[in-house]
Design a protein around this motif. Structure first.
Motif, PDB file in Angstrom:
ATOM      1  N   TYR A   1       0.818  -1.208   0.000  1.00  0.00           N
ATOM      2  CA  TYR A   1       0.000   0.000   0.000  1.00  0.00           C
ATOM      3  C   TYR A   1       0.855   1.263   0.000  1.00  0.00           C
ATOM      4  O   TYR A   1       0.373   2.359   0.270  1.00  0.00           O
ATOM      5  N   THR A   2       2.133   1.100  -0.299  1.00  0.00           N
ATOM      6  CA  THR A   2       3.018   2.262  -0.349  1.00  0.00           C
ATOM      7  C   THR A   2       3.455   2.542  -1.779  1.00  0.00           C
ATOM      8  O   THR A   2       3.306   1.712  -2.669  1.00  0.00           O
ATOM      9  N   SER A   3       3.990   3.732  -1.985  1.00  0.00           N
ATOM     10  CA  SER A   3       4.576   4.105  -3.265  1.00  0.00           C
ATOM     11  C   SER A   3       6.078   4.270  -3.054  1.00  0.00           C
ATOM     12  O   SER A   3       6.504   4.902  -2.097  1.00  0.00           O
ATOM     13  N   HIS A   4       6.870   3.687  -3.922  1.00  0.00           N
ATOM     14  CA  HIS A   4       8.319   3.777  -3.759  1.00  0.00           C
ATOM     15  C   HIS A   4       9.002   3.717  -5.118  1.00  0.00           C
ATOM     16  O   HIS A   4       8.344   3.846  -6.167  1.00  0.00           O
ATOM     17  N   GLU A   5      10.314   3.483  -5.108  1.00  0.00           N
ATOM     18  CA  GLU A   5      11.113   3.582  -6.324  1.00  0.00           C
ATOM     19  C   GLU A   5      10.735   2.556  -7.385  1.00  0.00           C
ATOM     20  O   GLU A   5      11.123   2.688  -8.547  1.00  0.00           O
ATOM     21  N   ALA A   6       9.985   1.534  -7.020  1.00  0.00           N
ATOM     22  CA  ALA A   6       9.562   0.543  -8.015  1.00  0.00           C
ATOM     23  C   ALA A   6       8.743   1.202  -9.127  1.00  0.00           C
ATOM     24  O   ALA A   6       8.707   0.708 -10.256  1.00  0.00           O
ATOM     25  N   ILE A   7       8.072   2.317  -8.799  1.00  0.00           N
ATOM     26  CA  ILE A   7       7.322   3.053  -9.820  1.00  0.00           C
ATOM     27  C   ILE A   7       8.267   3.524 -10.921  1.00  0.00           C
ATOM     28  O   ILE A   7       7.976   3.398 -12.111  1.00  0.00           O
ATOM     29  N   LEU A   8       9.411   4.075 -10.513  1.00  0.00           N
ATOM     30  CA  LEU A   8      10.371   4.603 -11.486  1.00  0.00           C
ATOM     31  C   LEU A   8      10.936   3.481 -12.349  1.00  0.00           C
ATOM     32  O   LEU A   8      11.103   3.640 -13.559  1.00  0.00           O
ATOM     33  N   LEU A   9      11.221   2.333 -11.728  1.00  0.00           N
ATOM     34  CA  LEU A   9      11.747   1.198 -12.485  1.00  0.00           C
ATOM     35  C   LEU A   9      10.709   0.690 -13.484  1.00  0.00           C
ATOM     36  O   LEU A   9      11.042   0.318 -14.611  1.00  0.00           O
ATOM     37  N   GLY A  10       9.436   0.705 -13.057  1.00  0.00           N
ATOM     38  CA  GLY A  10       8.365   0.283 -13.951  1.00  0.00           C
ATOM     39  C   GLY A  10       8.234   1.194 -15.151  1.00  0.00           C
ATOM     40  O   GLY A  10       7.986   0.741 -16.276  1.00  0.00           O
ATOM     41  N   ARG A  11       8.398   2.490 -14.932  1.00  0.00           N
ATOM     42  CA  ARG A  11       8.311   3.445 -16.040  1.00  0.00           C
ATOM     43  C   ARG A  11       9.447   3.249 -17.036  1.00  0.00           C
ATOM     44  O   ARG A  11       9.327   3.585 -18.208  1.00  0.00           O
ATOM     45  N   MET A  12      10.559   2.659 -16.566  1.00  0.00           N
ATOM     46  CA  MET A  12      11.696   2.363 -17.438  1.00  0.00           C
ATOM     47  C   MET A  12      11.570   0.980 -18.067  1.00  0.00           C
ATOM     48  O   MET A  12      12.505   0.482 -18.692  1.00  0.00           O
ATOM     49  N   LYS A  13      10.376   0.357 -17.868  1.00  0.00           N
ATOM     50  CA  LYS A  13      10.094  -0.971 -18.432  1.00  0.00           C
ATOM     51  C   LYS A  13      11.020  -2.050 -17.872  1.00  0.00           C
ATOM     52  O   LYS A  13      11.330  -3.032 -18.547  1.00  0.00           O
ATOM     53  N   ILE A  14      11.477  -1.862 -16.636  1.00  0.00           N
ATOM     54  CA  ILE A  14      12.309  -2.871 -15.975  1.00  0.00           C
ATOM     55  C   ILE A  14      11.417  -3.712 -15.072  1.00  0.00           C
ATOM     56  O   ILE A  14      10.821  -3.195 -14.126  1.00  0.00           O
ATOM     57  N   PRO A  15      11.286  -5.011 -15.343  1.00  0.00           N
ATOM     58  CA  PRO A  15      10.472  -5.865 -14.476  1.00  0.00           C
ATOM     59  C   PRO A  15      10.999  -5.810 -13.040  1.00  0.00           C
ATOM     60  O   PRO A  15      12.184  -6.015 -12.800  1.00  0.00           O
ATOM     61  N   THR A  16      10.110  -5.512 -12.103  1.00  0.00           N
ATOM     62  CA  THR A  16      10.534  -5.302 -10.718  1.00  0.00           C
ATOM     63  C   THR A  16       9.666  -6.100  -9.757  1.00  0.00           C
ATOM     64  O   THR A  16       8.437  -6.091  -9.858  1.00  0.00           O
ATOM     65  N   VAL A  17      10.337  -6.769  -8.834  1.00  0.00           N
ATOM     66  CA  VAL A  17       9.648  -7.460  -7.744  1.00  0.00           C
ATOM     67  C   VAL A  17      10.138  -6.860  -6.435  1.00  0.00           C
ATOM     68  O   VAL A  17      11.339  -6.656  -6.243  1.00  0.00           O
ATOM     69  N   VAL A  18       9.203  -6.529  -5.560  1.00  0.00           N
ATOM     70  CA  VAL A  18       9.539  -5.974  -4.247  1.00  0.00           C
ATOM     71  C   VAL A  18       9.451  -7.110  -3.230  1.00  0.00           C
ATOM     72  O   VAL A  18       8.442  -7.820  -3.160  1.00  0.00           O
TER      73      VAL A  18
END
Length: 290
Positions: free
Chosen positions: A235-252
């Motif tokens: 339920y938080t917003s963090h740097e994964a948003i930026l990685l997603g915008r760069m089309k980098i698959p991200t798992v937290v």
């Protein structure tokens, strides 16, 4: 290319992240009220009344919460006479948290005001409350918040206007077209009270397909350590948003229980869970999953 991001998820994988928008609302004083206010500030014999509203600072989540100080101030404003001049309203220190205190200072004008800014604030609140009810119709209980939310975190007064700064939290299940529709509706509400709404920062929510090869490799590593693979709904917003915008698959993924309030007292991580996380990270890296 992929990214594994460490955030407290109780060692459960998170494939989605909330989006957010930082907003600023500007409500202008009408000329007659602005002149009245200037005269009252210059007149040393003028009588004003101040009131301090106290609350508990926390992450801004529920617009309609009974503890929301902005709501308490609006309820107070509804009881004031028609010709009340708002000298000042001030509170909050960050757009992303509910203020611990709000201070108001008012006085009575010596003549009627065409459109008091207090009335504008009341109208703004009532219209946003209706919009908030619309948000609830698009809920998904898997996420927190389950629907789009909007909160005021900081309020300041200038010689020309009242500035309100806050945050919109956007769950991952909402379509971008719906979010943009509500943005236009909010801007229309502000325009109706001679105000403006600006988006100072916007980061859309991100979702990684749970069957993406990188997501599956993370689940395999969890399985190998007999750790749960069911998704943790962040339920938080963090740097994964930026990685997603760069089309980098991200798992937290990380040890510890996330706190709904930043910098909470007694934050801690169980040593056993920390050791499991170290082993898990080493295994993921060794398997060249990243």
């Amino acid at each position: 290319k992929a990214a594994l991001m460490g955030e407290p998820t109780q060692l459960r994988p998170s494939f989605s992240v909330n989006g957010y928008a930082r907003v600023e609302i500007c409500l202008n004083y009408e000329d007659d009220e602005k002149n009245q206010r200037a005269c009252l500030l210059e007149d040393e014999s003028a009588t004003t009344s101040s009131r301090l509203f106290n609350g508990t600072p926390k992450s801004a989540i529920d617009f309609e919460s009974s503890s929301n100080l902005f709501k308490l101030v609006i309820d107070y404003f509804k009881q004031l006479p028609e010709h009340t001049v708002l000298i000042e309203i001030d509170g909050g220190f960050h757009f992303n948290s509910e203020p611990a205190q709000l201070m108001t200072e008012i006085s009575l004008a010596n003549r009627l005001i065409s459109r008091p800014i207090i009335k504008k604030l009341i109208e703004l609140y009532l219209c946003f409350s209706e919009l908030h009810s619309e948000f609830k119709k698009y809920s998904d209980e898997r996420y927190h918040p389950a629907f789009l939310t909007f909160n005021i975190g900081k309020i300041r007064t200038t010689s020309e206007s009242i500035l309100l700064e806050g945050i919109i939290r956007i769950p991952p299940h909402l379509a971008e077209a719906q979010v943009q529709h509500w943005k236009k509706a909010a801007q229309a509400i502000c325009h109706a009270v001679s105000g403006t709404l600006q988006i100072l920062d916007y980061k859309p929510a991100q979702i990684l397909d749970a069957y993406h090869p990188f997501a599956m490799s993370i689940k395999k590593a969890l399985n190998n350590q007999a750790l749960p693979t069911d998704e943790f709904m962040n339920y938080t917003s963090h740097e994964a948003i930026l990685l997603g915008r760069m089309k980098i698959p991200t798992v937290v993924l990380g040890p510890g229980k996330p706190q709904r309030v930043l910098f909470s007292p007694f934050e801690n991580v169980e040593l056993n869970e920390l050791n499991q996380a170290i082993e898990l990270y080493c295994n993921i890296i060794a398997s060249e999953a990243i």
